[in-house]
Scaffold this motif. Structure first.
Motif, PDB file in Angstrom:
ATOM      1  N   GLU A  49      44.049  48.903  38.641  1.00  0.00           N
ATOM      2  CA  GLU A  49      44.145  47.502  39.080  1.00  0.00           C
ATOM      3  C   GLU A  49      43.235  46.251  38.444  1.00  0.00           C
ATOM      4  N   GLN A  50      42.127  46.723  38.044  1.00  0.00           N
ATOM      5  CA  GLN A  50      41.430  45.745  37.398  1.00  0.00           C
ATOM      6  C   GLN A  50      41.767  45.500  35.918  1.00  0.00           C
ATOM      7  N   LYS A  51      42.769  45.992  35.553  1.00  0.00           N
ATOM      8  CA  LYS A  51      43.162  45.873  34.047  1.00  0.00           C
ATOM      9  C   LYS A  51      43.353  44.585  33.795  1.00  0.00           C
ATOM     10  N   SER A  52      43.993  43.736  34.636  1.00  0.00           N
ATOM     11  CA  SER A  52      44.338  42.271  34.521  1.00  0.00           C
ATOM     12  C   SER A  52      43.133  41.629  34.121  1.00  0.00           C
ATOM     13  N   VAL A  53      42.241  41.997  34.320  1.00  0.00           N
ATOM     14  CA  VAL A  53      40.810  41.170  33.997  1.00  0.00           C
ATOM     15  C   VAL A  53      40.814  41.156  32.691  1.00  0.00           C
ATOM     16  N   GLN A  54      40.930  42.226  31.918  1.00  0.00           N
ATOM     17  CA  GLN A  54      41.089  42.504  30.287  1.00  0.00           C
ATOM     18  C   GLN A  54      42.030  41.590  29.738  1.00  0.00           C
ATOM     19  N   ALA A  55      43.289  41.862  30.433  1.00  0.00           N
ATOM     20  CA  ALA A  55      44.215  40.924  29.735  1.00  0.00           C
ATOM     21  C   ALA A  55      44.000  39.346  29.858  1.00  0.00           C
ATOM     22  N   ARG A  56      43.129  38.790  30.892  1.00  0.00           N
ATOM     23  CA  ARG A  56      42.665  37.466  30.875  1.00  0.00           C
ATOM     24  C   ARG A  56      41.853  37.089  29.905  1.00  0.00           C
ATOM     25  N   ARG A  57      41.291  37.934  29.232  1.00  0.00           N
ATOM     26  CA  ARG A  57      40.298  37.738  28.053  1.00  0.00           C
ATOM     27  C   ARG A  57      39.163  36.799  28.422  1.00  0.00           C
ATOM     28  N   PRO A  58      38.357  37.238  28.968  1.00  0.00           N
ATOM     29  CA  PRO A  58      37.018  36.525  29.396  1.00  0.00           C
ATOM     30  C   PRO A  58      36.147  36.492  28.323  1.00  0.00           C
ATOM     31  N   THR A  59      35.395  35.372  28.158  1.00  0.00           N
ATOM     32  CA  THR A  59      34.804  34.926  26.827  1.00  0.00           C
ATOM     33  C   THR A  59      33.134  35.034  27.174  1.00  0.00           C
ATOM     34  N   ASN A  60      32.751  35.165  28.370  1.00  0.00           N
ATOM     35  CA  ASN A  60      31.480  35.074  28.403  1.00  0.00           C
ATOM     36  C   ASN A  60      31.080  36.062  29.923  1.00  0.00           C
ATOM     37  N   ARG A  61      30.060  36.147  30.365  1.00  0.00           N
ATOM     38  CA  ARG A  61      29.370  37.098  31.506  1.00  0.00           C
ATOM     39  C   ARG A  61      29.968  36.180  32.662  1.00  0.00           C
ATOM     40  N   THR A  62      29.677  34.971  32.688  1.00  0.00           N
ATOM     41  CA  THR A  62      30.218  34.376  33.729  1.00  0.00           C
ATOM     42  C   THR A  62      31.649  34.161  34.100  1.00  0.00           C
ATOM     43  N   GLN A  63      32.170  34.085  33.068  1.00  0.00           N
ATOM     44  CA  GLN A  63      33.823  34.187  33.444  1.00  0.00           C
ATOM     45  C   GLN A  63      34.262  35.647  33.677  1.00  0.00           C
ATOM     46  N   LEU A  64      33.596  36.617  32.928  1.00  0.00           N
ATOM     47  CA  LEU A  64      34.109  37.903  33.489  1.00  0.00           C
ATOM     48  C   LEU A  64      33.635  38.063  34.936  1.00  0.00           C
ATOM     49  N   HIS A  65      32.448  37.655  35.286  1.00  0.00           N
ATOM     50  CA  HIS A  65      32.120  37.904  36.767  1.00  0.00           C
ATOM     51  C   HIS A  65      33.152  37.218  37.561  1.00  0.00           C
ATOM     52  N   GLN A  66      33.397  35.976  37.428  1.00  0.00           N
ATOM     53  CA  GLN A  66      34.448  35.336  38.099  1.00  0.00           C
ATOM     54  C   GLN A  66      35.891  35.818  38.195  1.00  0.00           C
ATOM     55  N   LEU A  67      36.405  36.374  37.193  1.00  0.00           N
ATOM     56  CA  LEU A  67      37.610  36.901  37.058  1.00  0.00           C
ATOM     57  C   LEU A  67      37.674  38.330  37.976  1.00  0.00           C
ATOM     58  N   CYS A  68      36.425  39.125  37.892  1.00  0.00           N
ATOM     59  CA  CYS A  68      36.409  40.322  38.291  1.00  0.00           C
ATOM     60  C   CYS A  68      36.414  40.033  39.966  1.00  0.00           C
ATOM     61  N   GLN A  69      35.740  38.775  40.420  1.00  0.00           N
ATOM     62  CA  GLN A  69      35.821  38.613  41.914  1.00  0.00           C
ATOM     63  C   GLN A  69      37.037  38.188  42.202  1.00  0.00           C
ATOM     64  N   GLU A  70      37.768  37.683  41.654  1.00  0.00           N
ATOM     65  CA  GLU A  70      39.158  37.081  41.732  1.00  0.00           C
ATOM     66  C   GLU A  70      40.040  38.275  41.838  1.00  0.00           C
ATOM     67  N   GLU A  71      40.009  39.334  40.829  1.00  0.00           N
ATOM     68  CA  GLU A  71      41.100  40.489  40.843  1.00  0.00           C
ATOM     69  C   GLU A  71      40.798  41.213  42.008  1.00  0.00           C
ATOM     70  N   TRP A  72      39.114  41.560  42.333  1.00  0.00           N
ATOM     71  CA  TRP A  72      38.992  42.382  43.308  1.00  0.00           C
ATOM     72  C   TRP A  72      39.437  41.692  44.847  1.00  0.00           C
ATOM     73  N   ALA A  73      39.332  40.524  45.035  1.00  0.00           N
ATOM     74  CA  ALA A  73      39.747  39.911  46.191  1.00  0.00           C
ATOM     75  C   ALA A  73      41.492  40.217  46.644  1.00  0.00           C
ATOM     76  N   LYS A  74      42.214  40.337  45.124  1.00  0.00           N
ATOM     77  CA  LYS A  74      43.573  40.471  45.505  1.00  0.00           C
ATOM     78  C   LYS A  74      43.984  41.989  46.045  1.00  0.00           C
ATOM     79  N   ILE A  75      42.961  42.850  45.819  1.00  0.00           N
ATOM     80  CA  ILE A  75      43.208  44.186  46.311  1.00  0.00           C
ATOM     81  C   ILE A  75      43.189  44.368  47.696  1.00  0.00           C
ATOM     82  N   ASN A  76      44.382  44.876  48.186  1.00  0.00           N
ATOM     83  CA  ASN A  76      44.685  44.865  49.851  1.00  0.00           C
ATOM     84  C   ASN A  76      43.845  45.981  50.269  1.00  0.00           C
ATOM     85  N   PRO A  77      43.089  45.475  51.395  1.00  0.00           N
ATOM     86  CA  PRO A  77      42.338  46.745  52.043  1.00  0.00           C
ATOM     87  C   PRO A  77      43.132  47.867  52.597  1.00  0.00           C
TER      88      PRO A  77
END
Length: 103
Positions: A49-77
């Motif tokens: 489910e988290q592979k979409s983070v890689q597809a969005r190509r973050p360029t720094n740690r802050t952006q990576l963290h933000q993208l991970c948070q966004e993708e994680w929030a999309k996962i249905n409990p």
């Protein structure tokens, strides 16, 4: 750089000199018997489910963290609950089939 991160983690975890580093999926650390067994780890499904983070190509740690948070929030409990509920079934089948492939 990886080496430095490893050393920092070892220090923070207070492991001293009593630790062994093994790369995930390194063939020399994987027995032939285990390579034929199914992977029963439910977290592998979430990793997909988290592979979409890689597809969005973050360029720094802050952006990576933000993208991970966004993708994680999309996962249905409910999806996570199904993975946990199905885990016992997988373990039971794994035992029943003596570690061979399950349904």
């Amino acid at each position: 750089m990886r080496n430095q991160h490893l050393k920092t983690s070892v220090r923070k975890l207070k492991l001293g000199r009593k630790w062994v580093f093994q790369m995930d999926n390194d063939p020399k650390h994987t027995s032939k018997v285990l390579s034929k067994c199914p992977d029963l780890n439910p977290i592998e499904n979430l990793s997909a489910e988290q592979k979409s983070v890689q597809a969005r190509r973050p360029t720094n740690r802050t952006q990576l963290h933000q993208l991970c948070q966004e993708e994680w929030a999309k996962i249905n409990p409910t999806y996570c609950g199904k993975l946990v509920e199905g885990y016992l079934k997988c373990l039971t089948q794994g035992k029943q089939f003596k570690g061979n492939a399950t349904k």
